[in-house]
Design an enzyme around this catalytic site. Structure first.
Site, mmCIF file in Angstrom:
data_model
loop_
_atom_site.group_PDB
_atom_site.id
_atom_site.type_symbol
_atom_site.label_atom_id
_atom_site.label_comp_id
_atom_site.label_asym_id
_atom_site.label_seq_id
_atom_site.Cartn_x
_atom_site.Cartn_y
_atom_site.Cartn_z
ATOM 1 N N HIS A 92 21.554 -50.312 -26.412
ATOM 2 C CA HIS A 92 20.912 -49.557 -27.503
ATOM 3 C C HIS A 92 21.755 -48.346 -27.857
ATOM 4 C CE1 HIS A 92 19.386 -48.050 -23.648
ATOM 5 N NE2 HIS A 92 19.312 -46.861 -24.221
ATOM 6 N N HIS B 285 21.422 -44.477 -29.465
ATOM 7 C CA HIS B 285 20.518 -43.372 -29.787
ATOM 8 C C HIS B 285 21.018 -42.669 -31.050
ATOM 9 C CE1 HIS B 285 18.499 -43.014 -25.752
ATOM 10 N NE2 HIS B 285 19.623 -43.586 -25.350
HETATM 11 P P1 AMP Z 1 18.821 -44.715 -21.983
HETATM 12 O O1 AMP Z 1 18.651 -43.600 -20.978
HETATM 13 O O2 AMP Z 1 20.080 -44.567 -22.806
HETATM 14 O O3 AMP Z 1 18.691 -46.072 -21.354
HETATM 15 O O4 AMP Z 1 17.627 -44.542 -23.015
HETATM 16 C C1 AMP Z 1 16.436 -45.246 -22.946
HETATM 17 C C2 AMP Z 1 15.515 -44.682 -24.006
HETATM 18 O O5 AMP Z 1 14.497 -45.629 -24.264
HETATM 19 C C3 AMP Z 1 14.822 -43.374 -23.604
HETATM 20 O O6 AMP Z 1 15.159 -42.363 -24.549
HETATM 21 C C4 AMP Z 1 13.347 -43.731 -23.634
HETATM 22 O O7 AMP Z 1 12.547 -42.688 -24.113
HETATM 23 C C5 AMP Z 1 13.324 -44.926 -24.565
HETATM 24 N N1 AMP Z 1 12.213 -45.853 -24.365
HETATM 25 C C6 AMP Z 1 11.825 -46.415 -23.201
HETATM 26 N N2 AMP Z 1 10.757 -47.227 -23.407
HETATM 27 C C7 AMP Z 1 10.485 -47.185 -24.737
HETATM 28 C C8 AMP Z 1 9.513 -47.795 -25.578
HETATM 29 N N3 AMP Z 1 8.579 -48.640 -25.081
HETATM 30 N N4 AMP Z 1 9.531 -47.516 -26.901
HETATM 31 C C9 AMP Z 1 10.449 -46.669 -27.402
HETATM 32 N N5 AMP Z 1 11.393 -46.061 -26.673
HETATM 33 C C10 AMP Z 1 11.418 -46.304 -25.357
#
Ligand code: AMP
Ligand code: ZN
Length: 139
Positions: free
Chosen positions: A100, A102
């Site tokens: 993903h 950001h």
């Molecule tokens: P990372 O640390 O780069 O893996 O980022 C994961 C991101 O996913 C974090 O910013 C979380 O807040 C976000 N996240 C986790 N679960 C969900 C969800 N169900 N819906 C939207 N965002 C999510």
């Protein structure tokens, strides 16, 4: 699809999300734990844990969405700038093991800061590192 992956479950429609963009192969939605107003995520619908596992054309499709999404997120929030961030591996801060990007809008004084503790290097070291990288690239 990885059954234990939250983003696969979102992509499959099993878990709800606040969607901003979708096509056959990717999906953008609001981060549930935002670092800033408008914090948005862009995912591949197909499960890959790391960016280097993605076929180039699928990564390119994600990349093609970045300029329009970055512009929309920044303008919609009235932000002055934006960080586009993609973490690979626990050591990098990756918490969700599904590729993903950001999109994090930035405004002056938002308190998020920016850590970039640059080190010094030298030409010999940089050349050795470049050689190792080029060898793997086959260039
Ligand atoms: P990372 O640390 O780069 O893996 O980022 C994961 C991101 O996913 C974090 O910013 C979380 O807040 C976000 N996240 C986790 N679960 C969900 C969800 N169900 N819906 C939207 N965002 C999510
Ligand atoms: Zn997944």
């Amino acid at each position: 699809m990885a059954d234990d992956c939250i983003f696969c479950r979102i992509a499959a429609g099993e878990v709800p999300c606040t969607r901003v963009y979708e096509d056959d192969t990717c999906l953008a939605f609001m981060d549930i734990g935002p670092l800033a107003d408008g914090h948005t995520l862009l995912i591949s619908k197909k499960h890959y844990e790391f960016i280097h596992e993605m076929p180039a054309d699928e990564a390119a499709h994600l990349g093609r969405q970045i300029p329009a999404l970055a512009r929309a997120v920044q303008e919609a929030m009235g932000a002055d700038g934006l960080n586009v961030l993609q973490n690979n591996g626990h050591v990098s801060g990756q918490a969700v093991g599904h590729v993903h990007f950001h999109f994090i809008p930035r405004v002056p004084g938002d308190g998020l800061g920016y850590r970039w503790p640059a080190r010094e290097s030298d030409t010999e070291t940089l050349k050795k590192q470049a050689d190792a990288i080029r060898q793997r690239l086959g260039t």
